[in-house]
Design an enzyme around this catalytic site. Sequence first.
Site, PDB file in Angstrom:
ATOM      1  N   LYS A 108       0.406  -1.307  -0.280  1.00 20.94           N
ATOM      2  CA  LYS A 108       0.028  -0.056  -0.130  1.00 20.94           C
ATOM      3  C   LYS A 108       0.395   0.821   0.481  1.00 20.94           C
ATOM      4  O   LYS A 108       0.375   2.116  -0.931  1.00 20.94           O
ATOM      5  CB  LYS A 108      -1.093   0.322   1.178  1.00 20.94           C
ATOM      6  CG  LYS A 108      -1.880   1.587   1.503  1.00 20.94           C
ATOM      7  CD  LYS A 108      -2.312   0.931   2.261  1.00 20.94           C
ATOM      8  CE  LYS A 108      -1.905   1.504   4.062  1.00 20.94           C
ATOM      9  NZ  LYS A 108      -0.923   3.066   4.590  1.00 20.94           N
ATOM     10  N   ASN A 109       1.891   1.561   0.806  1.00 15.55           N
ATOM     11  CA  ASN A 109       2.565   2.617   0.913  1.00 15.55           C
ATOM     12  C   ASN A 109       3.605   2.672  -0.265  1.00 15.55           C
ATOM     13  O   ASN A 109       4.117   4.082   0.082  1.00 15.55           O
ATOM     14  CB  ASN A 109       3.260   2.355   2.729  1.00 15.55           C
ATOM     15  CG  ASN A 109       2.564   3.144   2.868  1.00 15.55           C
ATOM     16  OD1 ASN A 109       1.391   2.928   3.428  1.00 15.55           O
ATOM     17  ND2 ASN A 109       2.924   2.291   5.029  1.00 15.55           N
ATOM     18  N   CYS A 115      -5.223   7.932   9.736  1.00 14.77           N
ATOM     19  CA  CYS A 115      -4.796   7.520  10.427  1.00 14.77           C
ATOM     20  C   CYS A 115      -5.334   8.257  12.139  1.00 14.77           C
ATOM     21  O   CYS A 115      -3.823   9.086  11.684  1.00 14.77           O
ATOM     22  CB  CYS A 115      -3.891   6.354  10.618  1.00 14.77           C
ATOM     23  SG  CYS A 115      -4.111   4.534  10.337  1.00 14.77           S
ATOM     24  N   ARG A 134       1.158  13.931  13.660  1.00 16.99           N
ATOM     25  CA  ARG A 134       1.012  13.927  11.656  1.00 16.99           C
ATOM     26  C   ARG A 134       1.274  15.393  10.729  1.00 16.99           C
ATOM     27  O   ARG A 134       0.095  15.219  10.305  1.00 16.99           O
ATOM     28  CB  ARG A 134       0.473  13.011  10.811  1.00 16.99           C
ATOM     29  CG  ARG A 134       0.033  11.390  11.836  1.00 16.99           C
ATOM     30  CD  ARG A 134      -0.676  10.378  11.103  1.00 16.99           C
ATOM     31  NE  ARG A 134      -0.060   9.408  10.625  1.00 16.99           N
ATOM     32  CZ  ARG A 134      -0.023   8.899   9.644  1.00 16.99           C
ATOM     33  NH1 ARG A 134      -0.875   7.670  10.171  1.00 16.99           N
ATOM     34  NH2 ARG A 134       0.948   7.661   8.669  1.00 16.99           N
ATOM     35  N   ASP A 162       4.698   0.547  12.136  1.00 18.82           N
ATOM     36  CA  ASP A 162       3.536  -0.121  11.744  1.00 18.82           C
ATOM     37  C   ASP A 162       3.376  -1.174  12.693  1.00 18.82           C
ATOM     38  O   ASP A 162       2.128  -1.978  11.821  1.00 18.82           O
ATOM     39  CB  ASP A 162       3.233  -0.197  10.087  1.00 18.82           C
ATOM     40  CG  ASP A 162       3.098   1.121   9.617  1.00 18.82           C
ATOM     41  OD1 ASP A 162       2.653   2.737  10.306  1.00 18.82           O
ATOM     42  OD2 ASP A 162       3.055   1.568   8.324  1.00 18.82           O
ATOM     43  N   ARG A 184      -8.288  -0.222   5.229  1.00 18.72           N
ATOM     44  CA  ARG A 184      -8.052   0.719   4.504  1.00 18.72           C
ATOM     45  C   ARG A 184      -6.813   0.278   4.009  1.00 18.72           C
ATOM     46  O   ARG A 184      -6.021   0.647   3.566  1.00 18.72           O
ATOM     47  CB  ARG A 184      -7.525   1.515   5.431  1.00 18.72           C
ATOM     48  CG  ARG A 184      -8.643   2.869   5.534  1.00 18.72           C
ATOM     49  CD  ARG A 184      -8.770   3.745   6.461  1.00 18.72           C
ATOM     50  NE  ARG A 184      -7.099   4.500   5.671  1.00 18.72           N
ATOM     51  CZ  ARG A 184      -6.141   4.276   6.695  1.00 18.72           C
ATOM     52  NH1 ARG A 184      -5.995   4.887   7.316  1.00 18.72           N
ATOM     53  NH2 ARG A 184      -4.089   4.885   5.748  1.00 18.72           N
TER      54      ARG A 184
HETATM   55  C1  UD1 Z   1       4.222   6.087   6.454  1.00 19.86           C
HETATM   56  C2  UD1 Z   1       3.350   5.540   6.272  1.00 19.86           C
HETATM   57  C3  UD1 Z   1       2.948   4.633   7.636  1.00 19.86           C
HETATM   58  C4  UD1 Z   1       3.922   4.777   8.529  1.00 19.86           C
HETATM   59  C5  UD1 Z   1       4.893   5.949   8.820  1.00 19.86           C
HETATM   60  C6  UD1 Z   1       6.357   5.630   9.210  1.00 19.86           C
HETATM   61  C7  UD1 Z   1       2.161   5.965   4.116  1.00 19.86           C
HETATM   62  C8  UD1 Z   1       1.349   5.852   3.302  1.00 19.86           C
HETATM   63  N1  UD1 Z   1       2.286   6.487   5.053  1.00 19.86           N
HETATM   64  O1  UD1 Z   1       3.896   7.967   7.582  1.00 19.86           O
HETATM   65  O2  UD1 Z   1       1.993   3.830   7.192  1.00 19.86           O
HETATM   66  O3  UD1 Z   1       3.803   4.344  10.437  1.00 19.86           O
HETATM   67  O4  UD1 Z   1       5.247   6.243   7.273  1.00 19.86           O
HETATM   68  O5  UD1 Z   1       6.945   4.398   8.645  1.00 19.86           O
HETATM   69  O6  UD1 Z   1       3.266   5.760   3.703  1.00 19.86           O
HETATM   70  N2  UD1 Z   1       6.771  14.359  10.954  1.00 19.86           N
HETATM   71  C9  UD1 Z   1       6.689  15.829  10.824  1.00 19.86           C
HETATM   72  N3  UD1 Z   1       6.611  16.511  10.539  1.00 19.86           N
HETATM   73  C10 UD1 Z   1       6.283  16.033   8.938  1.00 19.86           C
HETATM   74  C11 UD1 Z   1       6.795  14.796   8.203  1.00 19.86           C
HETATM   75  C12 UD1 Z   1       5.962  14.215   9.598  1.00 19.86           C
HETATM   76  O7  UD1 Z   1       6.839  16.156  12.653  1.00 19.86           O
HETATM   77  O8  UD1 Z   1       6.682  16.958   8.152  1.00 19.86           O
HETATM   78  C13 UD1 Z   1       6.838  13.491  11.970  1.00 19.86           C
HETATM   79  C14 UD1 Z   1       5.582  12.436  12.022  1.00 19.86           C
HETATM   80  O9  UD1 Z   1       4.665  13.260  13.105  1.00 19.86           O
HETATM   81  C15 UD1 Z   1       5.767  11.532  12.707  1.00 19.86           C
HETATM   82  C16 UD1 Z   1       7.095  10.928  12.084  1.00 19.86           C
HETATM   83  O10 UD1 Z   1       7.912  12.184  11.383  1.00 19.86           O
HETATM   84  O11 UD1 Z   1       6.083  11.515  13.982  1.00 19.86           O
HETATM   85  C17 UD1 Z   1       7.214  10.065  10.720  1.00 19.86           C
HETATM   86  O12 UD1 Z   1       5.918  10.086  10.149  1.00 19.86           O
HETATM   87  P1  UD1 Z   1       6.275   9.759   8.843  1.00 19.86           P
HETATM   88  O13 UD1 Z   1       7.478   9.022   8.068  1.00 19.86           O
HETATM   89  O14 UD1 Z   1       6.128  11.363   7.495  1.00 19.86           O
HETATM   90  O15 UD1 Z   1       5.511   9.417   8.114  1.00 19.86           O
HETATM   91  P2  UD1 Z   1       4.041   9.192   6.830  1.00 19.86           P
HETATM   92  O16 UD1 Z   1       4.528   9.513   5.794  1.00 19.86           O
HETATM   93  O17 UD1 Z   1       2.916  10.206   7.146  1.00 19.86           O
END
Ligand code: UD1
Length: 417
Positions: free
Chosen positions: A23-24, A117, A122, A306, A398
């Site tokens: 999915k990701n 989620c 986030r 995850d 999802r």
């Molecule tokens: C992706 C995955 C999700 C997985 C996560 C971590 C997808 C669609 N989702 O989510 O399933 O759990 O990676 O492996 O691929 N953060 C910030 N600022 C930002 C972006 C992130 O502070 O601009 C923080 C987030 O709040 C979190 C951490 O960084 O605490 C990790 O987030 P991130 O790696 O960005 O996860 P996602 O891309 O949202």
Amino acid sequence: MADRLFLNGGKRLQGEVRASGAKNAALPIINAALLGDGESQLEDIPHLRDVIHLQQILEHMGVRVSYDQGVMTINPQQAHFAEPPYELVRKLRASYYLLGVLLARNGEARIALPGGCAIGNRPIDLHLKGFKALGAEIHLDHGVVEVRAPRPLNGARIYLDYPSVGATINIMLAACGARGQTIIENAAREPEIIDLANMLTVMGARIKGVGTDIVKVEGIERLGATQHRIIPDRIESGSYMIAAAATRGDVYVRNSLCEHLKSLLAKLKEMGARIEEDIEGVRVTVPNCLRGVDVKTLPHPGFPTDLQPQMMALLTQAGEGTSLVIETVFENRFMHVDELKRMGADIKMDGRGALVKPSRLSGARVWATDLRAGVALIIAGLSAEGETQINDFHHVERGYEKLEEKFKGLGADLHLE
Ligand code: UD1
């Protein structure tokens, strides 16, 4: 719509299951197909709610999309890229990848802030910081993000304060349309990012360093269409492996890439499970009593957040030893703890840590608070005595293709209602 899963515990899982495409990886890759100047064909796209919502968003923007038997074709040539309705965007967190894609393609985008989620704040500040460095102006207004830039964008050096998966991907996508080189420092290293880079490279992009913490992207005027097969879903296959161990079963998970699952396989071995790997997949069996282990989630190649809820469900089934689970990636990813406790789990939480003691679980009415938490409850329910009812099951749909059918194929006694 069936939104409750009923299951009877106490059955050993046995047999073979195939993991679907990731999915990701699928979500950014479907978005990336919009950068091509023709029809792209993507294979092993899982049939999931998130994918269907993304297809609807693209169709709303005039993109021609067809989807049949895991194969999606995407042709953006006639697209008008009008702002997609909030009702669709809010259902899908990964709709923010449209910001990077449309910035590269059209120099502007307007998207409502995404849903997904509820596991912590986030924010997307790192995505926006990257776009700004590439020359974009950013406006946030009533939950809508507007990015606008002179075309082409200008390549830049961007340091990510945290190796965010989403920010790394979004900046890579935007940088494909920038003049000159973009360097992303402290980039995320997840396998899904490598899959995306492989696809973009075949489309003509020049990307170096994916899989390390420094990714370099050389912008290019036009990208072509492509054909690409999505990598296996490591989180889905890991979930089946954990379920196998929790029920002391014997399960072969086909279409699993061991290199993507090293941290999980190491932990399962440490617990005492037997892992047999071959080129197609992984077999998990449990010859002796399982031992508790400590788990700390980290960006890849650390233990994936995850899989943390599922692993916690498994740790309740260790025959001996207390386990410490530390969550470092998301600040609010322990919502499954209260649900596991309803089933009799002995878990004590303190901030980002949870102490898990071996416990006898019994079936109960529980609630899936998010996607992975829902699967943790299935794993707990399979290990429990009696019937478990998991409410709000739509969260799980999802992210897990044909979940009911796949678990039934392994001998689980469950059904959706
Ligand atoms: C992706 C995955 C999700 C997985 C996560 C971590 C997808 C669609 N989702 O989510 O399933 O759990 O990676 O492996 O691929 N953060 C910030 N600022 C930002 C972006 C992130 O502070 O601009 C923080 C987030 O709040 C979190 C951490 O960084 O605490 C990790 O987030 P991130 O790696 O960005 O996860 P996602 O891309 O949202």
